[in-house]
Design an enzyme around this catalytic site. Structure first.
Site, short mmCIF file in Angstrom:
data_model
loop_
_atom_site.label_atom_id
_atom_site.label_comp_id
_atom_site.label_asym_id
_atom_site.label_seq_id
_atom_site.Cartn_x
_atom_site.Cartn_y
_atom_site.Cartn_z
N VAL A 11 0.82 -1.21 0.00
CA VAL A 11 0.00 0.00 0.00
C VAL A 11 0.86 1.26 0.00
O VAL A 11 0.65 2.18 -0.81
CB VAL A 11 -0.93 0.01 1.24
CG1 VAL A 11 -1.52 1.38 1.48
CG2 VAL A 11 -2.06 -0.98 1.01
N CYS A 272 -5.23 -9.51 3.64
CA CYS A 272 -6.26 -8.60 4.16
C CYS A 272 -7.59 -9.24 4.54
O CYS A 272 -8.01 -9.12 5.68
CB CYS A 272 -6.45 -7.46 3.17
SG CYS A 272 -4.97 -6.43 3.17
P1 NAD Z 1 3.40 -4.59 3.87
O1 NAD Z 1 3.80 -5.59 4.89
O2 NAD Z 1 3.56 -4.90 2.44
O3 NAD Z 1 4.17 -3.21 4.15
C1 NAD Z 1 4.32 -2.64 5.40
C2 NAD Z 1 5.67 -1.93 5.41
O4 NAD Z 1 5.79 -1.18 6.63
C3 NAD Z 1 6.87 -2.89 5.39
O5 NAD Z 1 7.71 -2.55 4.30
C4 NAD Z 1 7.57 -2.66 6.72
O6 NAD Z 1 8.98 -2.79 6.65
C5 NAD Z 1 7.15 -1.22 7.04
N1 NAD Z 1 7.27 -0.87 8.46
C6 NAD Z 1 6.88 -1.58 9.55
N2 NAD Z 1 7.19 -0.91 10.68
C7 NAD Z 1 7.76 0.25 10.31
C8 NAD Z 1 8.29 1.36 11.01
N3 NAD Z 1 8.30 1.40 12.35
N4 NAD Z 1 8.82 2.39 10.31
C9 NAD Z 1 8.82 2.36 8.95
N5 NAD Z 1 8.33 1.34 8.23
C10 NAD Z 1 7.82 0.29 8.89
O7 NAD Z 1 1.88 -4.26 4.21
P2 NAD Z 1 0.74 -3.79 3.18
O8 NAD Z 1 0.18 -4.95 2.46
O9 NAD Z 1 1.25 -2.62 2.42
O10 NAD Z 1 -0.39 -3.29 4.20
C11 NAD Z 1 -0.21 -2.13 4.98
C12 NAD Z 1 -1.55 -1.76 5.58
O11 NAD Z 1 -2.46 -1.41 4.54
C13 NAD Z 1 -2.24 -2.88 6.36
O12 NAD Z 1 -2.96 -2.32 7.44
C14 NAD Z 1 -3.21 -3.46 5.36
O13 NAD Z 1 -4.32 -4.07 5.96
C15 NAD Z 1 -3.64 -2.22 4.60
N6 NAD Z 1 -4.10 -2.48 3.22
C16 NAD Z 1 -3.44 -3.36 2.44
C17 NAD Z 1 -3.86 -3.56 1.12
C18 NAD Z 1 -3.17 -4.55 0.22
O14 NAD Z 1 -3.70 -4.81 -0.86
N7 NAD Z 1 -2.02 -5.11 0.60
C19 NAD Z 1 -4.94 -2.82 0.62
C20 NAD Z 1 -5.58 -1.89 1.46
C21 NAD Z 1 -5.14 -1.73 2.76
C1 UGA Z 2 -8.97 -6.79 -1.11
C2 UGA Z 2 -10.09 -5.81 -1.49
O1 UGA Z 2 -10.66 -6.20 -2.74
C3 UGA Z 2 -9.54 -4.38 -1.59
O2 UGA Z 2 -10.61 -3.48 -1.85
C4 UGA Z 2 -8.87 -4.03 -0.27
O3 UGA Z 2 -8.28 -2.75 -0.34
C5 UGA Z 2 -7.80 -5.04 0.05
O4 UGA Z 2 -8.39 -6.36 0.10
C6 UGA Z 2 -7.19 -4.82 1.40
O5 UGA Z 2 -7.79 -4.25 2.27
O6 UGA Z 2 -6.06 -5.26 1.51
P1 UGA Z 2 -6.97 -7.97 -2.39
O7 UGA Z 2 -6.85 -8.77 -1.13
O8 UGA Z 2 -5.77 -7.36 -2.98
O9 UGA Z 2 -8.03 -6.77 -2.17
O10 UGA Z 2 -7.60 -8.91 -3.54
P2 UGA Z 2 -9.08 -9.31 -3.97
O11 UGA Z 2 -9.19 -9.12 -5.42
O12 UGA Z 2 -10.12 -8.71 -3.13
O13 UGA Z 2 -9.07 -10.88 -3.69
C7 UGA Z 2 -9.00 -11.38 -2.35
C8 UGA Z 2 -9.13 -12.90 -2.37
O14 UGA Z 2 -10.46 -13.28 -2.73
C9 UGA Z 2 -8.22 -13.58 -3.38
O15 UGA Z 2 -7.72 -14.76 -2.81
C10 UGA Z 2 -9.12 -13.90 -4.55
O16 UGA Z 2 -8.71 -15.01 -5.29
C11 UGA Z 2 -10.42 -14.20 -3.82
N1 UGA Z 2 -11.65 -13.98 -4.64
C12 UGA Z 2 -11.95 -12.74 -5.10
C13 UGA Z 2 -12.50 -15.04 -4.89
O17 UGA Z 2 -12.25 -16.19 -4.45
N2 UGA Z 2 -13.64 -14.82 -5.60
C14 UGA Z 2 -13.97 -13.59 -6.07
O18 UGA Z 2 -15.04 -13.46 -6.72
C15 UGA Z 2 -13.10 -12.53 -5.82
#
Ligand code: NAD
Ligand code: UGA
Length: 443
Positions: A11, A272
């Site tokens: 993110v 997530c």
């Molecule tokens: P990630 O693990 O990929 O990245 C987190 C980063 O934060 C890492 O690079 C880590 O080294 C860094 N970090 C941790 N502690 C730190 C500190 N003290 N100072 C500086 N950097 C630090 O995680 P992510 O998938 O990017 O998710 C981050 C947040 O966003 C989570 O709360 C997740 O639920 C939310 N989110 C994720 C997605 C997604 O698709 N991955 C989508 C929407 C929201």
């Molecule tokens: C999901 C949400 O879609 C995002 O809006 C949100 O920001 C994110 O989580 C988050 O908070 O991290 P993501 O996890 O990247 O995004 O991927 P998705 O496309 O939502 O798929 C999630 C899981 O559900 C995958 O394993 C996918 O294969 C599965 N899936 C998705 C199904 O089995 N069926 C579907 O119809 C859709």
């Protein structure tokens, strides 16, 4: 505006790059020095469409990388927290990274108190976390007039993250004061006001901070619920001889329901949905409400792995010694992320039952090889399929949909090649016509 994004993960890095693309000056901070070194050298640590192009274009123009929160906060009008919020043992979100970062931000603001700053929760956090962050800053001695805490949940999906960020369905900003609202509105103006004629006019919703926090958890839980619902319907289809593709299309055609997120399969994975459903369940419990609907969503999802392994066994009879080709290791198509991947959970069970697994994934293999995940790796889908007792499709990669089926059949090299499709990527009629013994989900 001058922004910092703390956390250079899936993110944080995407948000930082896109904010830079929108014309802001951004410092992206991570405490993983190796990651920052790689980014400074132009290496992108994750597989995400368009990300490399934007980072390369913006690096040292509008985007810089650092390990210093102090330096970043010093120069910023808004500080986005985008660190991980993993599940703890009881299902609650572990907010220790958010707290650690909040403390460092507090120290930085105390040293450079001359401007007002908005601290923005981009990480997914339980409702009311904004108050905990605020308390940390005040206890560290930051003057209340120097800052506000706002919520700006992120809805991007991995695999389409850049597109989702720049063309969002909605932007939610949760603020309890007009100064924070004005700052966030200004930050998102390029996306909401079509200023540069590129990004359209995204809908911006302004809510209370608590509502914004809850919108994020509720959105993920609702989407997970849709997936579990269709998976339960798929099981029913198998029992009664109906076709879940037809049922899903029929349900989704109702505009009140919508056709998206009704693809059945091996269940939802990723970093997530599993953690956020658990976290919302824990929030409800702590408020005295037992959210049993979410228990059922998780129960249905947890059962998908065993059900799929049972399906494999029903086709192959005894599993020990069987050669299994797995197409897809990532938790979904378009990403190299294998965190909480259902594909990995299935492979672990197959290995445990004595199968030999040969895997192929277009993006996820290097990270698994780096941690010695114990399978054999193939250079492509056909190589993986060579002489396999069964080919399993476990990730919905676009490139699997367009495999050359004659070549796949030749690679499997068996009189009746077996394909078990956990993502319903192929058409059963076509597969049968091509001579495969083909199984999928709910059809
Ligand atoms: P990630 O693990 O990929 O990245 C987190 C980063 O934060 C890492 O690079 C880590 O080294 C860094 N970090 C941790 N502690 C730190 C500190 N003290 N100072 C500086 N950097 C630090 O995680 P992510 O998938 O990017 O998710 C981050 C947040 O966003 C989570 O709360 C997740 O639920 C939310 N989110 C994720 C997605 C997604 O698709 N991955 C989508 C929407 C929201
Ligand atoms: C999901 C949400 O879609 C995002 O809006 C949100 O920001 C994110 O989580 C988050 O908070 O991290 P993501 O996890 O990247 O995004 O991927 P998705 O496309 O939502 O798929 C999630 C899981 O559900 C995958 O394993 C996918 O294969 C599965 N899936 C998705 C199904 O089995 N069926 C579907 O119809 C859709």
């Amino acid at each position: 505006m001058n922004l910092s994004v703390i956390g250079a993960g899936y993110v944080g890095l995407v948000a930082a790059a896109c904010f830079a693309e929108m014309g802001h000056d951004v410092i992206c901070v991570d405490n993983d020095a190796e990651k920052i070194k790689a980014l400074q050298a132009g290496k992108i640590p994750i597989h995400e469409e368009f990300l490399e192009e934007i980072v390369k274009k913006q690096h040292r123009v509008h985007l810089d990388f650092s390990t210093s929160i102090l330096q970043a906060v010093r120069e910023s009008d808004a500080v986005f927290i985008a660190v991980g919020t993993p599940p703890s043992e009881n299902g609650e979100a572990d907010l220790s990274y958010v707290e650690a970062v909040s403390r460092e931000i507090a120290r930085a603001i105390k040293l450079y108190p001359e401007r007002y700053r908005v601290i923005v929760e981009k990480s997914t956090v339980p409702v009311d976390t904004n108050q905990s962050i605020r308390r940390v800053l005040l206890r560290e001695g930051v003057a209340p007039e120097c800052f506000d805490v706002a919520s700006n949940p992120e809805f991007l999906r991995e695999g389409t993250a850049v597109h989702d960020f720049l063309y969002p369905d909605r932007i939610v900003i949760g603020c309890d004061c007009s100064a924070a609202e004005a700052t966030l509105r200004a930050i998102y103006r390029p996306l909401t006001d079509n200023v540069q004629g590129i990004w359209g006019a995204a809908r911006l919703l302004v809510t209370s901070t608590k509502s914004a926090e809850l919108i994020k958890h509720a959105s993920n839980a609702f989407l997970a619920m849709k997936i579990s619902f269709i998976n339960a319907i798929a099981d029913l289809c198998e029992k009664v001889g109906a076709n879940v593709t037809e049922v899903s299309e029929g349900i989704g055609a109702d505009s009140r329901i919508g056709c998206l997120f009704l693809n059945p399969g091996i269940g939802y994975g990723g970093s997530c949905f599993p953690k956020d459903v658990k976290a919302l369940r824990a929030v409800a419990h702590s408020c005295g409400y037992e959210f049993g609907l979410l228990d059922e969503v998780m129960k249905i999802n947890d059962a998908r792995v065993k059900k799929f392994v049972d399906k494999v066994r029903s086709y192959l009879w005894n599993l020990p010694g069987k050669r299994i080709a797995v197409l897809g290791l990532a938790f979904k198509g378009g990403t190299d992320d294998t965190r909480d991947s259902q594909a990995i959970a299935i492979i672990q069970q197959l290995i445990h039952k004595g199968c030999k697994v040969i895997g192929y994934d277009p993006a996820a293999m290097p990270k698994l090889q780096a941690v010695n995940f114990p399978i054999e790796y193939a250079a492509n889908a056909y190589e993986a399929a060579a002489n396999a007792d069964a080919v399993l499709v476990l990730t919905e990669w676009k490139e699997f949909e367009t495999l050359d089926l004659d070549r796949l059949r030749a690679a499997i090299n068996k009189p009746i090649p077996v394909v078990i499709d956990g993502r319903n990527l192929f058409n059963p009629v076509v597969m049968e016509a091509k001579g495969f013994e083909y199984a999928s989900i709910g059809r």
